[in-house]
Design a protein around this motif. Structure first.
Motif, short mmCIF file in Angstrom:
data_model
loop_
_atom_site.label_atom_id
_atom_site.label_comp_id
_atom_site.label_asym_id
_atom_site.label_seq_id
_atom_site.Cartn_x
_atom_site.Cartn_y
_atom_site.Cartn_z
N ALA A 198 0.83 -1.21 0.00
CA ALA A 198 0.00 0.00 0.00
C ALA A 198 0.87 1.25 0.00
CB ALA A 198 -0.93 -0.01 1.21
N HIS A 199 1.94 1.21 0.79
CA HIS A 199 2.86 2.35 0.85
C HIS A 199 3.53 2.56 -0.51
CE1 HIS A 199 5.43 5.33 2.62
NE2 HIS A 199 6.53 4.63 2.41
N THR A 200 3.91 1.45 -1.15
CA THR A 200 4.58 1.54 -2.45
C THR A 200 3.62 2.06 -3.52
OG1 THR A 200 6.00 -0.31 -1.86
CG2 THR A 200 5.86 0.25 -4.19
N GLU A 201 2.39 1.58 -3.52
CA GLU A 201 1.42 2.04 -4.51
C GLU A 201 1.17 3.54 -4.36
OE1 GLU A 201 -1.79 -0.57 -3.76
OE2 GLU A 201 -0.72 -2.32 -4.57
N LYS A 202 1.16 4.04 -3.11
CA LYS A 202 1.02 5.48 -2.90
C LYS A 202 2.23 6.22 -3.47
CE LYS A 202 0.35 9.02 0.67
NZ LYS A 202 1.45 9.87 0.15
N TYR A 203 3.40 5.62 -3.30
CA TYR A 203 4.62 6.24 -3.85
C TYR A 203 4.48 6.44 -5.36
CZ TYR A 203 9.39 6.60 -5.62
OH TYR A 203 10.51 7.00 -6.29
N PHE A 204 4.02 5.40 -6.06
CA PHE A 204 3.92 5.51 -7.52
C PHE A 204 2.79 6.45 -7.94
CE2 PHE A 204 6.40 1.52 -7.37
CZ PHE A 204 7.45 1.91 -8.20
N ARG A 205 1.70 6.51 -7.17
CA ARG A 205 0.64 7.48 -7.49
C ARG A 205 1.17 8.91 -7.34
NH1 ARG A 205 -2.61 3.94 -4.42
NH2 ARG A 205 -2.51 5.37 -2.62
N ASP A 206 1.89 9.15 -6.25
CA ASP A 206 2.47 10.48 -6.04
C ASP A 206 3.49 10.81 -7.12
OD1 ASP A 206 0.93 10.69 -3.78
OD2 ASP A 206 2.57 10.24 -2.36
N ARG A 207 4.25 9.82 -7.51
CA ARG A 207 5.25 10.03 -8.55
C ARG A 207 4.59 10.39 -9.87
NH1 ARG A 207 10.54 8.18 -9.84
NH2 ARG A 207 10.80 7.60 -12.02
N GLU A 208 3.48 9.71 -10.18
CA GLU A 208 2.77 10.00 -11.42
C GLU A 208 2.20 11.41 -11.41
OE1 GLU A 208 0.71 9.70 -15.10
OE2 GLU A 208 2.55 8.91 -14.22
N ARG A 209 1.65 11.84 -10.27
CA ARG A 209 1.11 13.21 -10.19
C ARG A 209 2.22 14.24 -10.39
NH1 ARG A 209 -2.46 11.02 -6.19
NH2 ARG A 209 -0.95 11.46 -4.52
N LEU A 210 3.38 13.96 -9.81
CA LEU A 210 4.50 14.88 -9.97
C LEU A 210 4.95 14.93 -11.42
CD1 LEU A 210 6.71 16.72 -8.84
CD2 LEU A 210 8.07 14.69 -8.34
N ARG A 211 5.06 13.78 -12.04
CA ARG A 211 5.49 13.74 -13.44
C ARG A 211 4.49 14.44 -14.34
NH1 ARG A 211 9.34 10.34 -15.29
NH2 ARG A 211 8.18 9.96 -17.19
#
Length: 379
Positions: A198-211
């Motif tokens: 769950a923590h990792t999936e949040k990381y990638f969601r945040d990364r996508e928003r930043l990108r």
């Protein structure tokens, strides 16, 4: 939706560049430091890696040859304490508690990555990100397994750089590609939990928003050319134009008379050599020479102008401007190269041509740009 991490992803940009010539064609390359064991001494040297898959480690070989060199210890990734080392003609020393960060398998994998980079192909890190994108779009266990295999295929010492995030390094990748209840792939062997996912999936969601919030390209356009490089060998021209010379009109010895400095010159090269000499009589002989070879030979025996090595670049630029502004049909061919890099072969020194500094090609790119701007002004 997946993170689209691989969209627009560039391979690692190496700053260590080299090249070699094979049958007159330039083969791009890069290099890295290695140790070669010769006798009882380990020599610090540079291993060249070329786009055609050739590797030079005190002799040309390929990836299979490099693998054999690593197996025999000729290329060393482990050195015993107390062993003698040498940086030839610079310093000798003995190792005290040597610690290597790159394994034999890692060096082999990094070399393969560099060959991919030189050819514009995705390297192991980009291939991993592509597999992760596939998993995030379709989170099946088979896609997770494929992403895990792609992650483990990255040379171990390079995995921390795959995400380009030196705060998190590669823990999000290692966690994402490992199923719950399994030990984390190639990272720290920690058992992965649902909370970690769950923590990792949040990381990638945040990364996508930043990108998504960042520009996908520099505001003034792409960094690299969209058009393929124009690379022309030497062509031999007769006194008259060829019926269909194609892009060979870009050569400076192509017969396209230009008006310059109050006189008419048969080619850019005639004018260049004429302008190079301080002798008016020699200048006229060069101008009226039948062939560019003759013009060059006459110029070699004539005195140079003061400051010619500094001025010659501006002269060549002026002459090419004259050629393409005075010959609109030739300008169309130059404009037809798009934003391509232009590499020409010729009989000048390496200062001018593609086997050296490539100033002729670079100046043609400047003139091409000026022609575009001139068209804007005419609109």
């Amino acid at each position: 939706m997946g993170s689209r991490m691989s969209e627009g992803a560039a391979t690692v940009m190496f700053v260590k560049r080299t090249y070699r010539y094979v049958d007159g064609a330039r083969v791009e390359g890069t290099w890295q430091h290695i140790f070669i064991r010769n006798g009882d001494t380990y020599f610090l040297t540079d291993m060249a890696i070329y786009a055609d898959g050739t590797v030079d480690c005190w002799g040309l070989t390929d990836l299979d040859g490099l693998r054999r060199h690593l197996e025999t210890g000729w290329v060393a990734t482990e050195i015993p304490q107390g062993a003698r080392a040498s940086a030839s003609d610079l310093v000798d020393w003995n190792f005290d508690e040597p610690e290597f960060f790159v394994s034999a398998q890692g060096l082999l994998g990094e070399t393969a990555d560099k060959i991919d980079e030189l050819n514009g192909r995705p390297d192991s890190s980009v291939r991993c990100l592509m597999a992760v994108d596939t998993f995030l779009d379709d989170p099946t266990e088979s896609n997770r397994t494929a992403a895990r295999e792609a992650y483990l295929a990255i040379p171990e010492h390079l995995r921390m750089f795959a995400l380009g995030d030196m705060d998190s390094k590669d823990w999000p990748l290692a966690t994402l590609v490992t199923a719950v209840g399994q030990r984390r792939a190639g990272y720290d062997d920690r058992v992965v939990t649902a909370e970690m996912h769950a923590h990792t999936e949040k990381y990638f969601r945040d990364r996508e928003r930043l990108r998504a919030s960042l520009p996908v390209a520099p505001p003034d356009g792409p960094v690299t050319a969209a058009s393929p490089t124009v690379q022309l060998p030497m062509a031999h021209f007769h006194e008259d134009r060829l019926a269909d010379p194609g892009r060979h009109i870009l050569q400076i010895d192509y017969p396209a008379p230009i008006e310059y400095d109050g006189r008419t010159y048969p080619t850019v090269e005639h004018a260049y050599w004429a302008m190079s000499t301080s002798d008016p009589e020699a200048r006229e002989r060069i101008r009226t020479a039948t062939r560019t070879h003759d013009a060059r030979t006459l110029a070699a025996d004539a005195p140079r102008r003061d400051g010619w090595p500094v001025a010659r670049l501006a002269v060549m630029a002026d002459l090419n401007r004259a050629k393409y502004t005075q010959h609109p049909d030739l300008a169309e061919t130059l404009l037809g190269t798009g934003d391509a890099r232009i590499m020409l072969a010729g009989t000048f020194s390496g200062y001018w041509y593609g086997h050296g500094s490539n100033w002729v090609g670079r100046l043609l790119e400047v003139v091409r740009s000026e022609l575009v701007v001139a068209r804007w002004r005419d609109d």
